[in-house]
Design a protein around this motif. Structure first.
Motif, PDB file in Angstrom:
ATOM      1  N   VAL A  23      -5.768   0.461  49.225  1.00 35.00           N
ATOM      2  CA  VAL A  23      -4.697   0.193  48.267  1.00 35.00           C
ATOM      3  C   VAL A  23      -5.328  -0.368  46.996  1.00 35.00           C
ATOM      4  CG1 VAL A  23      -4.272  -2.156  49.157  1.00 35.00           C
ATOM      5  CG2 VAL A  23      -2.472  -0.969  47.896  1.00 35.00           C
ATOM      6  N   TYR A  24      -4.841   0.099  45.857  1.00 34.32           N
ATOM      7  CA  TYR A  24      -5.243  -0.453  44.569  1.00 34.32           C
ATOM      8  C   TYR A  24      -4.106  -1.318  44.036  1.00 34.32           C
ATOM      9  CZ  TYR A  24      -9.811   1.526  43.529  1.00 34.32           C
ATOM     10  OH  TYR A  24     -11.153   1.791  43.519  1.00 34.32           O
ATOM     11  N   LEU A  25      -4.456  -2.554  43.670  1.00 29.63           N
ATOM     12  CA  LEU A  25      -3.477  -3.529  43.205  1.00 29.63           C
ATOM     13  C   LEU A  25      -3.607  -3.750  41.705  1.00 29.63           C
ATOM     14  CD1 LEU A  25      -4.100  -6.263  45.945  1.00 29.63           C
ATOM     15  CD2 LEU A  25      -2.357  -4.451  45.990  1.00 29.63           C
ATOM     16  N   PRO A  26      -2.483  -3.827  40.983  1.00 30.29           N
ATOM     17  CA  PRO A  26      -2.561  -4.196  39.562  1.00 30.29           C
ATOM     18  C   PRO A  26      -3.021  -5.641  39.451  1.00 30.29           C
ATOM     19  CG  PRO A  26      -0.279  -4.167  40.294  1.00 30.29           C
ATOM     20  CD  PRO A  26      -1.090  -3.638  41.437  1.00 30.29           C
ATOM     21  N   ALA A  27      -3.998  -5.885  38.590  1.00 31.62           N
ATOM     22  CA  ALA A  27      -4.527  -7.237  38.431  1.00 31.62           C
ATOM     23  C   ALA A  27      -4.242  -7.785  37.037  1.00 31.62           C
ATOM     24  CB  ALA A  27      -6.030  -7.250  38.708  1.00 31.62           C
ATOM     25  N   THR A  28      -4.693  -7.049  36.014  1.00 31.75           N
ATOM     26  CA  THR A  28      -4.564  -7.537  34.642  1.00 31.75           C
ATOM     27  C   THR A  28      -4.224  -6.399  33.697  1.00 31.75           C
ATOM     28  OG1 THR A  28      -6.972  -7.280  34.418  1.00 31.75           O
ATOM     29  CG2 THR A  28      -6.147  -9.489  34.918  1.00 31.75           C
ATOM     30  N   ALA A  29      -3.781  -6.782  32.514  1.00 28.02           N
ATOM     31  CA  ALA A  29      -3.495  -5.824  31.448  1.00 28.02           C
ATOM     32  C   ALA A  29      -3.815  -6.489  30.120  1.00 28.02           C
ATOM     33  CB  ALA A  29      -2.041  -5.372  31.480  1.00 28.02           C
ATOM     34  N   GLY A  30      -4.529  -5.766  29.279  1.00 31.95           N
ATOM     35  CA  GLY A  30      -4.857  -6.319  27.968  1.00 31.95           C
ATOM     36  C   GLY A  30      -5.661  -7.601  28.086  1.00 31.95           C
ATOM     37  N   GLU A  31      -5.427  -8.528  27.136  1.00 29.69           N
ATOM     38  CA  GLU A  31      -6.201  -9.773  27.133  1.00 29.69           C
ATOM     39  C   GLU A  31      -5.418 -10.969  27.653  1.00 29.69           C
ATOM     40  OE1 GLU A  31      -7.382 -10.482  23.122  1.00 29.69           O
ATOM     41  OE2 GLU A  31      -5.333 -10.672  22.354  1.00 29.69           O
ATOM     42  N   GLY A  32      -4.160 -10.767  28.088  1.00 27.46           N
ATOM     43  CA  GLY A  32      -3.391 -11.937  28.511  1.00 27.46           C
ATOM     44  C   GLY A  32      -2.471 -11.755  29.703  1.00 27.46           C
ATOM     45  N   GLU A  33      -2.226 -10.532  30.092  1.00 30.95           N
ATOM     46  CA  GLU A  33      -1.273 -10.301  31.181  1.00 30.95           C
ATOM     47  C   GLU A  33      -1.987 -10.287  32.529  1.00 30.95           C
ATOM     48  OE1 GLU A  33       1.860  -6.816  32.620  1.00 30.95           O
ATOM     49  OE2 GLU A  33       1.196  -6.915  30.524  1.00 30.95           O
ATOM     50  N   GLN A  34      -1.428 -11.045  33.495  1.00 29.29           N
ATOM     51  CA  GLN A  34      -1.991 -11.102  34.835  1.00 29.29           C
ATOM     52  C   GLN A  34      -0.892 -10.935  35.871  1.00 29.29           C
ATOM     53  OE1 GLN A  34      -4.064 -14.836  35.210  1.00 29.29           O
ATOM     54  NE2 GLN A  34      -5.792 -14.177  33.946  1.00 29.29           N
ATOM     55  N   ALA A  35      -1.222 -10.253  36.969  1.00 27.65           N
ATOM     56  CA  ALA A  35      -0.276 -10.086  38.068  1.00 27.65           C
ATOM     57  C   ALA A  35      -0.269 -11.373  38.893  1.00 27.65           C
ATOM     58  CB  ALA A  35      -0.672  -8.901  38.933  1.00 27.65           C
ATOM     59  N   GLY A  36       0.859 -12.053  38.900  1.00 31.79           N
ATOM     60  CA  GLY A  36       0.939 -13.338  39.598  1.00 31.79           C
ATOM     61  C   GLY A  36       0.770 -13.238  41.100  1.00 31.79           C
ATOM     62  N   ASP A  37       1.019 -12.050  41.654  1.00 30.94           N
ATOM     63  CA  ASP A  37       0.920 -11.889  43.102  1.00 30.94           C
ATOM     64  C   ASP A  37      -0.388 -11.224  43.530  1.00 30.94           C
ATOM     65  OD1 ASP A  37       1.435  -9.409  42.054  1.00 30.94           O
ATOM     66  OD2 ASP A  37       3.168  -8.958  43.307  1.00 30.94           O
ATOM     67  N   PHE A  38      -1.348 -11.099  42.620  1.00 34.75           N
ATOM     68  CA  PHE A  38      -2.572 -10.369  42.961  1.00 34.75           C
ATOM     69  C   PHE A  38      -3.327 -11.023  44.121  1.00 34.75           C
ATOM     70  CE2 PHE A  38      -7.179  -9.802  42.580  1.00 34.75           C
ATOM     71  CZ  PHE A  38      -7.267  -8.441  42.713  1.00 34.75           C
ATOM     72  N   SER A  39      -3.577 -12.314  44.031  1.00 31.38           N
ATOM     73  CA  SER A  39      -4.362 -12.990  45.070  1.00 31.38           C
ATOM     74  C   SER A  39      -3.655 -12.929  46.416  1.00 31.38           C
ATOM     75  CB  SER A  39      -4.625 -14.442  44.665  1.00 31.38           C
ATOM     76  OG  SER A  39      -5.423 -14.503  43.490  1.00 31.38           O
ATOM     77  N   ARG A  40      -2.351 -13.118  46.405  1.00 36.04           N
ATOM     78  CA  ARG A  40      -1.591 -13.061  47.654  1.00 36.04           C
ATOM     79  C   ARG A  40      -1.630 -11.658  48.255  1.00 36.04           C
ATOM     80  NH1 ARG A  40       2.930 -14.297  45.731  1.00 36.04           N
ATOM     81  NH2 ARG A  40       4.033 -12.309  45.792  1.00 36.04           N
ATOM     82  N   ASN A  41      -1.441 -10.653  47.416  1.00 40.75           N
ATOM     83  CA  ASN A  41      -1.468  -9.272  47.917  1.00 40.75           C
ATOM     84  C   ASN A  41      -2.869  -8.871  48.385  1.00 40.75           C
ATOM     85  OD1 ASN A  41       1.246  -8.840  47.518  1.00 40.75           O
ATOM     86  ND2 ASN A  41       0.990  -7.901  45.501  1.00 40.75           N
ATOM     87  N   LEU A  42      -3.876  -9.361  47.701  1.00 44.06           N
ATOM     88  CA  LEU A  42      -5.253  -9.070  48.104  1.00 44.06           C
ATOM     89  C   LEU A  42      -5.508  -9.598  49.513  1.00 44.06           C
ATOM     90  CD1 LEU A  42      -8.204  -8.237  47.645  1.00 44.06           C
ATOM     91  CD2 LEU A  42      -8.546 -10.394  46.413  1.00 44.06           C
ATOM     92  N   ALA A  43      -5.094 -10.819  49.765  1.00 42.56           N
ATOM     93  CA  ALA A  43      -5.299 -11.406  51.092  1.00 42.56           C
ATOM     94  C   ALA A  43      -4.490 -10.671  52.155  1.00 42.56           C
ATOM     95  CB  ALA A  43      -4.925 -12.888  51.062  1.00 42.56           C
ATOM     96  N   ALA A  44      -3.243 -10.328  51.826  1.00 45.13           N
ATOM     97  CA  ALA A  44      -2.380  -9.651  52.803  1.00 45.13           C
ATOM     98  C   ALA A  44      -2.886  -8.250  53.112  1.00 45.13           C
ATOM     99  CB  ALA A  44      -0.950  -9.597  52.265  1.00 45.13           C
ATOM    100  N   ALA A  45      -3.349  -7.537  52.088  1.00 42.92           N
ATOM    101  CA  ALA A  45      -3.855  -6.183  52.301  1.00 42.92           C
ATOM    102  C   ALA A  45      -5.115  -6.207  53.158  1.00 42.92           C
ATOM    103  CB  ALA A  45      -4.127  -5.514  50.960  1.00 42.92           C
ATOM    104  N   ARG A  46      -5.986  -7.155  52.899  1.00 48.78           N
ATOM    105  CA  ARG A  46      -7.200  -7.270  53.698  1.00 48.78           C
ATOM    106  C   ARG A  46      -6.872  -7.634  55.144  1.00 48.78           C
ATOM    107  NH1 ARG A  46     -11.616 -10.240  49.705  1.00 48.78           N
ATOM    108  NH2 ARG A  46     -12.658  -8.309  49.093  1.00 48.78           N
ATOM    109  N   ALA A  47      -5.925  -8.527  55.326  1.00 50.07           N
ATOM    110  CA  ALA A  47      -5.543  -8.921  56.681  1.00 50.07           C
ATOM    111  C   ALA A  47      -4.998  -7.733  57.463  1.00 50.07           C
ATOM    112  CB  ALA A  47      -4.506 -10.049  56.618  1.00 50.07           C
ATOM    113  N   ALA A  48      -4.409  -6.771  56.748  1.00 50.18           N
ATOM    114  CA  ALA A  48      -3.861  -5.578  57.401  1.00 50.18           C
ATOM    115  C   ALA A  48      -4.937  -4.526  57.673  1.00 50.18           C
ATOM    116  CB  ALA A  48      -2.756  -4.978  56.533  1.00 50.18           C
TER     117      ALA A  48
END
Length: 233
Positions: A70-95
Motif C-alpha cells: 500500500v502507498y500512503l499519502p504523506a506530504t504535499a508541497g512545502e507545508g501539507e502533511q497527512a495527519g494519519d500517516f504514522s498511524r496508517n504506516l503502523a497499521a499497514a505494517r501490522a497487517a
C-alpha cells in the motif's frame, strides 16, 4: 378525425428491448468496473494507493483481499502533511503489507521546502518501499508560472533530496496531463508509475514499473473507493 394506428405489442416490446438493453449493459459494465482488478496470473504483485481515499481503511482486510503493498499519502508541497500517516504506516505494517510514502509535487514552490516537509514525517527506514512523487498539478495556477525547464529542474532536485533520505531511487507517479505539459518521462531517468483505468497506459513513452489499473476500486477494506495498482512482473 382518424385515430393514429396503435403499435402492435411485439413492436412495443422490441422498442423497449432496444432502448433498455444498452442501458442495462452500461450499468453492468459500470458495476463490474468498480471491483475490477487485473488478473493475478498476469500481475502477481498488486496493491492499493490511498492518495484519494479519505475514509477509514481496514488494512488487515486489505491484505486479506489480495493486496501485497500500500502507498500512503504523506506530504504535499512545502507545508501539507497527512495527519494519519504514522498511524496508517503502523497499521499497514501490522497487517503484513509493504508500505511506501507519496509526496505530491508542487511546481509553484522550490524543492528544498518540499523535501524538508517530506523528511519531517517519513522516517528513514530501509524497509519502506521506494518513495513516490506524484505529479498532478501542472503549475498553470502559480503566481509566476514556471516554464517546463524550471519544473524539471526543481523536480530533479526534489527527487535527489528525497532519495538521499530514503536511500533508494524515487518513483515518478506521472499523470497524463503533467507529462503533456512538461515532458518528464524522457528527460528524468526514474521509474514510472502511470495511471489509466482498465487499459495499460502508454503516455510515458517507455515501460512503466507501477500501473494504477483502477482509479476507483471499491473493495471490502473501505467504504470509500481507492486506487488499485499493479507492479510490472
Amino acid at each position: 378525425m382518424a385515430r393514429k394506428p396503435r403499435r402492435p405489442l411485439w413492436l412495443k416490446l422490441l422498442l423497449a428491448v432496444l432502448i433498455l438493453a444498452p442501458l442495462g449493459v452500461g450499468l453492468w459494465l459500470w458495476s463490474d468496473l468498480k471491483q475490477w482488478r487485473p488478473p493475478e496470473s498476469e500481475f502477481p504483485e498488486q496493491g492499493a494507493d490511498l492518495s484519494a481515499n479519505t475514509g477509514d481503511v481496514n488494512f488487515a482486510v486489505l491484505k486479506g483481499s489480495g493486496a501485497d503493498f500500500v502507498y500512503l499519502p504523506a506530504t504535499a508541497g512545502e507545508g501539507e502533511q497527512a495527519g494519519d500517516f504514522s498511524r496508517n504506516l503502523a497499521a499497514a505494517r501490522a497487517a503484513g503489507l509493504e508500505v511506501g510514502a507519496i509526496h505530491r509535487f508542487d511546481p509553484c514552490v522550490p524543492a528544498d521546502g518540499q523535501s524538508a516537509n517530506f523528511v519531517t514525517i517519513v522516517p528513514r527506514d530501509e524497509a519502506l518501499l521506494p518513495p513516490a512523487i506524484a505529479l498532478v498539478e501542472t503549475g498553470e495556477n502559480c503566481l509566476e508560472r514556471a516554464n517546463s525547464g524550471q519544473v524539471r529542474s526543481e523536480l530533479t532536485i526534489l527527487a535527489n533530496q528525497i532519495e538521499a533520505h530514503a536511500g533508494k531511487p524515487a518513483i515518478l507517479k506521472l499523470t497524463r496531463d503533467f507529462e503533456a505539459a512538461h515532458g518528464i518521462a524522457s528527460r528524468i531517468e526514474r521509474n514510472l508509475w502511470l495511471v489509466r483505468t482498465r487499459f495499460e497506459p502508454d503516455y510515458g513513452g517507455r515501460p512503466w514499473l507501477i500501473w494504477t489499473a483502477n482509479e476507483n476500486y471499491n473493495g471490502p477494506a473501505s467504504k470509500e473507493p481507492m486506487a488499485w495498482a499493479v507492479v510490472r512482473p
